[in-house]
Write a protein that holds these residues in place. Structure first.
Motif, PDB file in Angstrom:
ATOM      1  N   PHE A 172       0.829  -1.205   0.000  1.00 53.90           N
ATOM      2  CA  PHE A 172       0.000   0.000   0.000  1.00 53.90           C
ATOM      3  C   PHE A 172       0.868   1.262   0.000  1.00 53.90           C
ATOM      4  O   PHE A 172       1.954   1.280   0.589  1.00 53.90           O
ATOM      5  N   ASP A 173       0.361   2.298  -0.609  1.00 54.42           N
ATOM      6  CA  ASP A 173       1.028   3.600  -0.628  1.00 54.42           C
ATOM      7  C   ASP A 173       0.461   4.456   0.507  1.00 54.42           C
ATOM      8  O   ASP A 173      -0.697   4.891   0.429  1.00 54.42           O
ATOM      9  N   LEU A 174       1.256   4.698   1.542  1.00 58.51           N
ATOM     10  CA  LEU A 174       0.811   5.493   2.689  1.00 58.51           C
ATOM     11  C   LEU A 174       1.437   6.888   2.688  1.00 58.51           C
ATOM     12  O   LEU A 174       1.674   7.478   3.742  1.00 58.51           O
ATOM     13  N   ALA A 175       1.643   7.438   1.489  1.00 62.73           N
ATOM     14  CA  ALA A 175       2.153   8.807   1.410  1.00 62.73           C
ATOM     15  C   ALA A 175       1.191   9.788   2.061  1.00 62.73           C
ATOM     16  O   ALA A 175       1.610  10.800   2.635  1.00 62.73           O
ATOM     17  N   GLY A 176      -0.102   9.490   1.988  1.00 64.99           N
ATOM     18  CA  GLY A 176      -1.085  10.360   2.630  1.00 64.99           C
ATOM     19  C   GLY A 176      -0.917  10.393   4.137  1.00 64.99           C
ATOM     20  O   GLY A 176      -1.099  11.445   4.763  1.00 64.99           O
ATOM     21  N   ALA A 177      -0.559   9.272   4.740  1.00 66.00           N
ATOM     22  CA  ALA A 177      -0.304   9.241   6.176  1.00 66.00           C
ATOM     23  C   ALA A 177       0.916  10.085   6.516  1.00 66.00           C
ATOM     24  O   ALA A 177       0.927  10.794   7.531  1.00 66.00           O
ATOM     25  N   ARG A 178       1.943  10.003   5.683  1.00 64.98           N
ATOM     26  CA  ARG A 178       3.133  10.841   5.915  1.00 64.98           C
ATOM     27  C   ARG A 178       2.773  12.314   5.852  1.00 64.98           C
ATOM     28  O   ARG A 178       3.194  13.101   6.709  1.00 64.98           O
ATOM     29  N   ARG A 179       1.965  12.694   4.871  1.00 65.69           N
ATOM     30  CA  ARG A 179       1.578  14.102   4.759  1.00 65.69           C
ATOM     31  C   ARG A 179       0.752  14.543   5.960  1.00 65.69           C
ATOM     32  O   ARG A 179       0.894  15.674   6.444  1.00 65.69           O
ATOM     33  N   PHE A 180      -0.124  13.672   6.452  1.00 67.93           N
ATOM     34  CA  PHE A 180      -0.899  13.986   7.657  1.00 67.93           C
ATOM     35  C   PHE A 180       0.034  14.298   8.818  1.00 67.93           C
ATOM     36  O   PHE A 180      -0.158  15.280   9.552  1.00 67.93           O
ATOM     37  N   LEU A 181       1.036  13.474   9.011  1.00 67.36           N
ATOM     38  CA  LEU A 181       1.954  13.655  10.146  1.00 67.36           C
ATOM     39  C   LEU A 181       2.801  14.906   9.973  1.00 67.36           C
ATOM     40  O   LEU A 181       3.074  15.627  10.954  1.00 67.36           O
ATOM     41  N   GLU A 182       3.213  15.196   8.760  1.00 64.79           N
ATOM     42  CA  GLU A 182       3.989  16.412   8.509  1.00 64.79           C
ATOM     43  C   GLU A 182       3.149  17.656   8.782  1.00 64.79           C
ATOM     44  O   GLU A 182       3.629  18.618   9.404  1.00 64.79           O
ATOM     45  N   LYS A 183       1.912  17.617   8.335  1.00 61.82           N
ATOM     46  CA  LYS A 183       1.016  18.751   8.574  1.00 61.82           C
ATOM     47  C   LYS A 183       0.747  18.921  10.057  1.00 61.82           C
ATOM     48  O   LYS A 183       0.776  20.042  10.585  1.00 61.82           O
ATOM     49  N   ARG A 184       0.523  17.814  10.750  1.00 65.79           N
ATOM     50  CA  ARG A 184       0.257  17.866  12.177  1.00 65.79           C
ATOM     51  C   ARG A 184       1.444  18.458  12.932  1.00 65.79           C
ATOM     52  O   ARG A 184       1.277  19.252  13.862  1.00 65.79           O
ATOM     53  N   ALA A 185       2.653  18.075  12.530  1.00 63.39           N
ATOM     54  CA  ALA A 185       3.850  18.579  13.203  1.00 63.39           C
ATOM     55  C   ALA A 185       4.006  20.088  13.035  1.00 63.39           C
ATOM     56  O   ALA A 185       4.604  20.756  13.888  1.00 63.39           O
ATOM     57  N   GLY A 186       3.453  20.627  11.936  1.00 58.48           N
ATOM     58  CA  GLY A 186       3.593  22.057  11.688  1.00 58.48           C
ATOM     59  C   GLY A 186       2.467  22.908  12.237  1.00 58.48           C
ATOM     60  O   GLY A 186       2.486  24.138  12.080  1.00 58.48           O
ATOM     61  N   GLN A 187       1.498  22.308  12.893  1.00 56.11           N
ATOM     62  CA  GLN A 187       0.354  23.066  13.405  1.00 56.11           C
ATOM     63  C   GLN A 187       0.739  23.858  14.642  1.00 56.11           C
ATOM     64  O   GLN A 187       1.366  23.317  15.560  1.00 56.11           O
ATOM     65  N   ALA A 188       0.358  25.124  14.663  1.00 54.06           N
ATOM     66  CA  ALA A 188       0.757  26.002  15.768  1.00 54.06           C
ATOM     67  C   ALA A 188      -0.014  25.694  17.044  1.00 54.06           C
ATOM     68  O   ALA A 188       0.550  25.716  18.145  1.00 54.06           O
ATOM     69  N   ALA A 189      -1.291  25.433  16.931  1.00 51.29           N
ATOM     70  CA  ALA A 189      -2.147  25.229  18.101  1.00 51.29           C
ATOM     71  C   ALA A 189      -2.442  23.744  18.269  1.00 51.29           C
ATOM     72  O   ALA A 189      -2.806  23.057  17.311  1.00 51.29           O
ATOM     73  N   HIS A 190      -2.305  23.256  19.492  1.00 50.40           N
ATOM     74  CA  HIS A 190      -2.700  21.880  19.781  1.00 50.40           C
ATOM     75  C   HIS A 190      -4.128  21.898  20.321  1.00 50.40           C
ATOM     76  O   HIS A 190      -4.455  22.670  21.225  1.00 50.40           O
ATOM     77  N   VAL A 191      -4.975  21.041  19.759  1.00 51.09           N
ATOM     78  CA  VAL A 191      -6.389  21.027  20.126  1.00 51.09           C
ATOM     79  C   VAL A 191      -6.769  19.650  20.647  1.00 51.09           C
ATOM     80  O   VAL A 191      -6.554  18.638  19.978  1.00 51.09           O
ATOM     81  N   LYS A 192      -7.331  19.615  21.836  1.00 51.59           N
ATOM     82  CA  LYS A 192      -7.864  18.396  22.423  1.00 51.59           C
ATOM     83  C   LYS A 192      -9.368  18.571  22.569  1.00 51.59           C
ATOM     84  O   LYS A 192      -9.842  19.534  23.187  1.00 51.59           O
ATOM     85  N   ALA A 193     -10.125  17.641  21.998  1.00 50.79           N
ATOM     86  CA  ALA A 193     -11.585  17.718  22.036  1.00 50.79           C
ATOM     87  C   ALA A 193     -12.149  16.723  23.031  1.00 50.79           C
ATOM     88  O   ALA A 193     -11.594  15.647  23.251  1.00 50.79           O
ATOM     89  N   PHE A 194     -13.292  17.091  23.617  1.00 52.55           N
ATOM     90  CA  PHE A 194     -14.021  16.237  24.556  1.00 52.55           C
ATOM     91  C   PHE A 194     -15.478  16.195  24.095  1.00 52.55           C
ATOM     92  O   PHE A 194     -16.182  17.204  24.163  1.00 52.55           O
TER      93      PHE A 194
END
Length: 426
Positions: free
Chosen positions: A128-150
């Protein structure tokens, strides 16, 4: 129907037909997770048919639909929960199996069992090609605000803690005070879960923020203020809501000056959460006082737009306006395309798992109340939809608490607190 074995807990597969579910059961699987949204292509079985096929085959079934470019942490955690609830091996599918494997791999990374740099190789080893998962993680690492939902299932409300990872400073947004209308019992389990998270993450609360006076649940802002000492805030137009409901409740003693909060935000006001820059957008339509909080690369829109498959918020409350909501939504859609939008409710259309995060791009392209609709069309659609909706069952209970910043009525001489319910007022 063939599947690809990931490990002893999970396999992934392409889209099964009805006979495929019997084959899964014969192969020893205990549960199926459907990660494919309905309607992706003609002839697709869909959630309802798959659920029936799973039941016939004696398989547990979960619906965790995702689009590859719009996966969020809520989707990943829902996928993990479905796996955890299964009483045996799971087979997860989408169209080809890629999204199902992506959800699994991302969960392994978020929980520290896999390194981000190993994700693509992990997928390649399974075909399987999981390049999309890599992009998700790269984008997440660059996010300024951390959000936790309840997520609060009784009222389908979503509460947030948004924090600055660098300074460990945070804000609480739209917390819920527990209330059972049948017994009249109040509680703080939801608010205490937020406090437990804040303690475990070593965060310091700088703000307790309401987006508007809620009509479907009690606000825990006052309780959390007492526990943390952090200032409370809401939009300045809350005074308009107070005046409106002061008359409905015949409440002469109510101070309709917003003094129940420590700060009233005007449109465009700026503030900070640690090193994160935040600003306020006046977003009326659902109520007279609704605001959006833009914090770094995240915007907390509450009852303006929901996730794209859920449309927009109702506008039939006292002081609501479909036309005003249209203009509020257009202002939100002018934010940068990748801005994360966090909604305040999710009613789980089609029986899917709770979701609360989207983007400006996703709203423009996939929300049926927004994409390709002009103002007149939106107003007509929204008003027609509102006419079919019952009033929230806690509306008359909640507003008298929430227009006072989450303060319960004062105890009477017997030590008990009482709510006042106006009859025939709406």
């Amino acid at each position: 129907m063939t599947s690809v074995r990931v490990n002893e807990l999970i396999s992934v597969a392409e889209q099964p037909d009805a006979a495929g579910f019997a084959a899964f059961a014969a192969d020893g699987f205990a549960a199926v997770i459907n990660a494919r949204p309905d309607g992706e292509e003609p002839g697709q079985p869909g959630n309802t048919a798959e659920k029936a096929s799973a039941a016939t085959a004696g398989l547990a079934y979960s619906f965790v639909p995702v689009k590859g470019t719009e996966i969020t942490e809520a989707d990943i955690r829902a996928f993990q929960a479905a796996m955890a609830e299964a009483k045996g091996p799971v087979v997860a599918h989408c169209n080809s199996g890629t999204r199902a494997l992506t959800l699994y791999a991302l969960g392994e990374v978020l929980d520290g069992r896999m390194k981000p740099g190993d994700v693509e190789a992990f997928g390649q080893n399974l075909g399987f090609d999981l390049a999309g998962a890599r992009r998700f993680l790269e984008k997440r690492a660059g996010q300024a605000a951390h959000v936790k939902a309840f997520f609060e299932p009784r009222t389908c409300s979503v509460q947030y803690v948004v924090s600055d990872p660098a300074t460990k400073r945070c804000a609480i947004i739209d917390p819920v005070l527990d209330f059972d209308e049948m017994s009249g019992a109040t509680g703080t389990a939801n608010a205490d879960a937020i406090l437990a998270h804040i303690k475990s993450e070593g965060l310091t609360v700088e703000w307790i923020l309401d987006t508007h006076p809620h009509a479907d649940h009690f606000s825990a802002a006052d309780y959390l203020h007492e526990k943390t000492g952090a200032p409370t805030a809401i939009g300045a137009h809350v005074t308009d809501v107070q005046m409106l409901w002061k008359e409905i409740y015949n409440w002469a003693a109510l101070k309709a000056d917003g003094s129940q909060w420590d700060r009233l935000f005007a449109d465009g006001d700026a503030f900070e959460i640690g090193a994160l820059k935040a600003r306020v957008m006046f977003s009326p339509g659902h109520t007279l006082a609704s605001v959006t909080y833009v914090v770094g690369d995240a915007a907390f829109v509450h009852d303006t737009v929901f996730t794209p498959d859920s449309g927009t918020a109702r506008t039939d409350f006292p002081g609501g306006s479909a036309s005003a909501l249209w203009h509020s939504i257009q202002a939100i859609l002018l934010l940068p395309e990748e801005t994360r939008l966090f909604s305040g409710h999710d009613y789980q259309p089609g029986g899917r798992h709770p979701r609360w995060e989207s983007t400006v791009t996703a709203q423009k392209s996939a929300n049926p109340h927004i994409a390709g609709i002009d103002q007149a069309g939106f107003v007509a659609l929204r008003q027609a939809r509102d006419r079919t909706l019952p009033k929230p069952k806690l509306m008359l209970h909640a507003l008298q608490v929430n227009i006072r910043g989450g303060r319960l009525p004062e105890p009477e001489e017997n030590g008990r607190r009482y709510l006042k319910i106006p009859l025939d007022a709406l």
